[in-house]
Design a protein around this motif. Sequence first.
Motif, PDB file in Angstrom:
ATOM      1  N   ASN A 137      60.486 -32.689  -7.459  1.00 32.77           N
ATOM      2  CA  ASN A 137      61.932 -32.556  -7.343  1.00 32.77           C
ATOM      3  C   ASN A 137      62.334 -31.182  -6.844  1.00 32.77           C
ATOM      4  O   ASN A 137      63.171 -31.040  -5.987  1.00 32.77           O
ATOM      5  N   LYS A 138      61.742 -30.174  -7.457  1.00 33.57           N
ATOM      6  CA  LYS A 138      62.157 -28.823  -7.124  1.00 33.57           C
ATOM      7  C   LYS A 138      60.999 -27.880  -7.364  1.00 33.57           C
ATOM      8  O   LYS A 138      60.234 -28.045  -8.321  1.00 33.57           O
ATOM      9  N   PHE A 139      60.898 -26.912  -6.487  1.00 33.58           N
ATOM     10  CA  PHE A 139      59.902 -25.866  -6.682  1.00 33.58           C
ATOM     11  C   PHE A 139      60.628 -24.535  -6.637  1.00 33.58           C
ATOM     12  O   PHE A 139      61.329 -24.247  -5.674  1.00 33.58           O
ATOM     13  N   TYR A 140      60.433 -23.714  -7.674  1.00 38.13           N
ATOM     14  CA  TYR A 140      61.098 -22.418  -7.672  1.00 38.13           C
ATOM     15  C   TYR A 140      60.220 -21.386  -8.349  1.00 38.13           C
ATOM     16  O   TYR A 140      59.286 -21.719  -9.073  1.00 38.13           O
ATOM     17  N   MET A 141      60.541 -20.127  -8.095  1.00 34.01           N
ATOM     18  CA  MET A 141      59.712 -19.056  -8.627  1.00 34.01           C
ATOM     19  C   MET A 141      60.565 -18.061  -9.398  1.00 34.01           C
ATOM     20  O   MET A 141      61.740 -17.872  -9.090  1.00 34.01           O
ATOM     21  N   ASP A 142      59.954 -17.424 -10.370  1.00 35.24           N
ATOM     22  CA  ASP A 142      60.603 -16.324 -11.087  1.00 35.24           C
ATOM     23  C   ASP A 142      60.027 -15.018 -10.603  1.00 35.24           C
ATOM     24  O   ASP A 142      58.846 -14.945 -10.268  1.00 35.24           O
ATOM     25  N   TYR A 143      60.857 -14.004 -10.625  1.00 33.80           N
ATOM     26  CA  TYR A 143      60.390 -12.709 -10.137  1.00 33.80           C
ATOM     27  C   TYR A 143      60.650 -11.632 -11.156  1.00 33.80           C
ATOM     28  O   TYR A 143      61.587 -11.694 -11.938  1.00 33.80           O
ATOM     29  N   TYR A 144      59.795 -10.611 -11.121  1.00 33.90           N
ATOM     30  CA  TYR A 144      60.054  -9.415 -11.914  1.00 33.90           C
ATOM     31  C   TYR A 144      61.106  -8.576 -11.211  1.00 33.90           C
ATOM     32  O   TYR A 144      61.432  -8.811 -10.053  1.00 33.90           O
ATOM     33  N   ASP A 145      61.586  -7.542 -11.904  1.00 32.74           N
ATOM     34  CA  ASP A 145      62.560  -6.651 -11.286  1.00 32.74           C
ATOM     35  C   ASP A 145      61.973  -5.950 -10.080  1.00 32.74           C
ATOM     36  O   ASP A 145      62.688  -5.569  -9.157  1.00 32.74           O
ATOM     37  N   SER A 146      60.660  -5.745 -10.105  1.00 31.35           N
ATOM     38  CA  SER A 146      60.055  -5.031  -8.986  1.00 31.35           C
ATOM     39  C   SER A 146      59.861  -5.926  -7.780  1.00 31.35           C
ATOM     40  O   SER A 146      59.420  -5.467  -6.737  1.00 31.35           O
ATOM     41  N   GLY A 147      60.172  -7.206  -7.938  1.00 31.32           N
ATOM     42  CA  GLY A 147      60.029  -8.098  -6.794  1.00 31.32           C
ATOM     43  C   GLY A 147      58.747  -8.898  -6.809  1.00 31.32           C
ATOM     44  O   GLY A 147      58.575  -9.798  -6.000  1.00 31.32           O
ATOM     45  N   GLU A 148      57.849  -8.596  -7.726  1.00 27.63           N
ATOM     46  CA  GLU A 148      56.608  -9.344  -7.781  1.00 27.63           C
ATOM     47  C   GLU A 148      56.871 -10.719  -8.375  1.00 27.63           C
ATOM     48  O   GLU A 148      57.787 -10.905  -9.152  1.00 27.63           O
ATOM     49  N   VAL A 149      55.978 -11.642  -8.053  1.00 30.12           N
ATOM     50  CA  VAL A 149      56.130 -12.997  -8.579  1.00 30.12           C
ATOM     51  C   VAL A 149      55.727 -13.003 -10.045  1.00 30.12           C
ATOM     52  O   VAL A 149      54.654 -12.527 -10.404  1.00 30.12           O
ATOM     53  N   SER A 150      56.587 -13.525 -10.892  1.00 34.62           N
ATOM     54  CA  SER A 150      56.236 -13.556 -12.300  1.00 34.62           C
ATOM     55  C   SER A 150      55.723 -14.928 -12.725  1.00 34.62           C
ATOM     56  O   SER A 150      54.779 -15.030 -13.471  1.00 34.62           O
ATOM     57  N   GLN A 151      56.331 -15.983 -12.203  1.00 32.95           N
ATOM     58  CA  GLN A 151      55.856 -17.324 -12.564  1.00 32.95           C
ATOM     59  C   GLN A 151      56.389 -18.303 -11.539  1.00 32.95           C
ATOM     60  O   GLN A 151      57.455 -18.069 -10.968  1.00 32.95           O
ATOM     61  N   PHE A 152      55.691 -19.393 -11.285  1.00 34.29           N
ATOM     62  CA  PHE A 152      56.247 -20.422 -10.401  1.00 34.29           C
ATOM     63  C   PHE A 152      56.232 -21.777 -11.099  1.00 34.29           C
ATOM     64  O   PHE A 152      55.297 -22.117 -11.820  1.00 34.29           O
ATOM     65  N   HIS A 153      57.285 -22.502 -10.857  1.00 35.16           N
ATOM     66  CA  HIS A 153      57.543 -23.748 -11.579  1.00 35.16           C
ATOM     67  C   HIS A 153      57.753 -24.892 -10.615  1.00 35.16           C
ATOM     68  O   HIS A 153      58.293 -24.705  -9.526  1.00 35.16           O
TER      69      HIS A 153
END
Lengths: 319, 536
Positions: free
Chosen positions: B308-324
């Motif tokens: 249905n959907k693919f999205y990512m979370d990011y840290y404040d520094s711009g790095e990828v924190s998690q993907f869902h």
Amino acid sequence: MIFLTLEHILTHICFSVVSIVITIHLMTLLVNEIVGLQNSSERGRIVTLFCITGFLITRWIYSGHFPLSNLYESLIFLSWNFSIINMLPYFKNGKNDLSAITSPSTLFIQGFATSGLLTQIHQPKILVPALQSQWLMMHVSMMVLSYASLLCGSLLSVALLVITFRKRRRVVGKRNHFLNGFFYNIQYKNEREKILIKTSFPSSVNYYKYHLLQQFDYWSYRIISLGFLFLTIGILSGAVWANEAWGSYWSWDPKETWAFITWTIFAVYLHIREKKKSEDVNSAIVASIGFLIIWICYFGINILRIGLHSYGSFPISYN
Amino acid sequence: MEILFKPSLPRITLSLKSQSHLLRSSSHLRTLPFTISCKLGTSQDGNISKKIMLSEVAPPPLSENDSPNREAPAKPPSRRGGAVGLLQRFPRRVLTVLSNLRLAIGEMFTIAALMALGTFIEQGEPLDFYVQKYPEDNPVLGFFTWKWIQILGFDHMFSSPVFLGMLILLATSLMACTYTTQIPIVKVARRWTFLSSSETIRKQEVSDSLPRASVNDLGVILMGAGYEVFVKGPALYAFKGLAGRFAPIGVHFAMLLIMAGGTLSAAGSFKGVVTVPQGLNFVVGDVLGPSGFLSKPTEAFNTEVHVNKFYMDYYDSGEVSQFHTDLSLYDIDGKEVLRKTISVNDPLRYGGITIYQTDWSISALQVLKDGEGPFNLAMAPLQLNGGDKKLYGTFLPVDDPDSSQVKGISMLARDLQSVVLYDQEGKFAGVRRPNSKLPIEIDGKKIEVVDAIGSSGLDLKTDPGVPVVYAGFGALMLTTCISLLSHSQIWALQDGTTVFIGGKTNRAKAEFSSEVNRLLDRVPEIVETSQQGIIQ
């Protein structure tokens, strides 16, 4: 910034205190035993333990995750484990023969970690997605704890081998300070040796060396058994974590394979002791091989891995 | 007689007094009374004491606790005639050979060496790689060429016949050893054996004697210390930590369980990897492939999985924190059976199939050009020099696409957060976030990045061996923990007013002797004052 300065202060205090403790030991060995300093060395060890604990807690608060995400943090954790092992004999019987091995180890590991070789990874980093799991705490801490105990036990076995093979080459009756190692009850033994040699009982020296070797053998066996338990739990929790994260509990990744090799070698150690004949020398040889293998497993993989075919679905190597 | 012997060996005095005691027990001590009584009349003290010392060093008694150290195949093989006899004896011979400890140690060393070799030699590469790396005209270590690797199967070491053969050999050794050596140990350890001669008791590793004590007091003290105590007449037997004897067998069983589970996994599982752009779907059965001959597809393989959907979370520094990834599962009738958002370390489980989030990529950029569109531009991964960062790029042509030199606007994206745009000359033009509705003017064209569509990298797996392996893991952890316990045994014998105590343990030897000392200190001393025995 306050956390960073606090970290710096703690590491420096710890380093200096451990150096002082080792100096006291060396003085005891080479010069003379000063009874008043025994308490100081014990207090020094407690101070060391608190310093490193403080360092780890500071880092935990500062970075928000358990302080075990890269090589630097795991080295500090390793030196913390050595200080804990240092304290272990106190709970058993009050004497501490292991400090001769664990204190220098703490010092060297800490020095290496803080040295200029690794400055680029001193800064606490964020965790990559693969490491954001509760398993991180259990698996990595168990592995590092097991490394610490197994290293300690293997060093004791190396010491045992050194003394055994020096004993065989030496003529009975000659005495040598260094043969008795750097334990603080050396003075007591020397006195007894003097008395017994005066009564021309030629095997007294051999008797005390034998007793020392028995001690080494016994302690090495106990510590390695404990370390083996931790290693088992660490490897198995790593496998379960891998299954939860990537769907495969064992993928013959070099790191996993070398951990398994370490486990096998120490299983050989424990089994060799079942045969009563010459159990201590043979098992000590195996434990010494184990010492090298632990270092390959812990460090070598990180260094050699750069050139190897990257195995496993995640190219990020976190340890 | 007593006064003569007392200075050297007082205990011998006592055993002479109670010779009937000794005659009942072990056979060799029957010779003792004869020897001493003969010599007494003629020789002097020195000779007699030497004589006593010699008999001290007589062969150890045939006491019950010696048998565990001997291997069970000490029994003579059954003698039946000829070839049938050979056939009957063959399994036993094989068993004896297999349960040899040295063989097992050799096997373990070999397996360790093979594994080490497997990490040094690159695995799974095509043949040319090995021909290049281990050439025939310049062999590594003088003899190791690519031919060796091919013959021995070292390029797929961990599934090669050599390695698997060693593992099977180790498994059979484990089974043989457990059957022949460890189970008898358990049988013996569980039998309580009373030692009824003070000689044998004094031969134990830790032994002592209490001159004025009662064996029952000792029993009470030992019970207080956690021992299980059995008293029969003047003899006592106590043990603690029997689990420490069982645990090594448990360890071996757990390892066999793990090996069995691993075999089941290797032969009966399904694996598959798929990268699905957001909004698309796939059928589970299309993606999974069998791994071995035991793999059987199940009904759940007909499930259709919709991303249905693919999205990512990011840290404040711009790095990828998690993907869902938000997944919906539909069964064969089109009914939704499950909906779950998965992320790394948090898989989806349905019908024996597990879906893991392992990777991600960017599949397309949706852009508006001068208000027309939206156009879907597929993004391709770009090579970076090392590291594990990703970079995707796409290209929007602005001229006639059929001309020889097509110029256009390049767009690069490292993740789904922002897109970097470059103009026709390749100069940096600007950064835009998808969904920000902010257009950018490049070379006279108005570009608006509508959306960045990611695709989810999923690993699918079904593995029947996992429950077995997990059970083996749990058992291994538990039994290794228990095997650290030491099994201590204490024997005691009441001889007149003296109690002889002997004990042994299999692990914590130093602590055992100090523990025994402490316990013995607490046994009350019987002091006789005026004909009555008062226990102080």
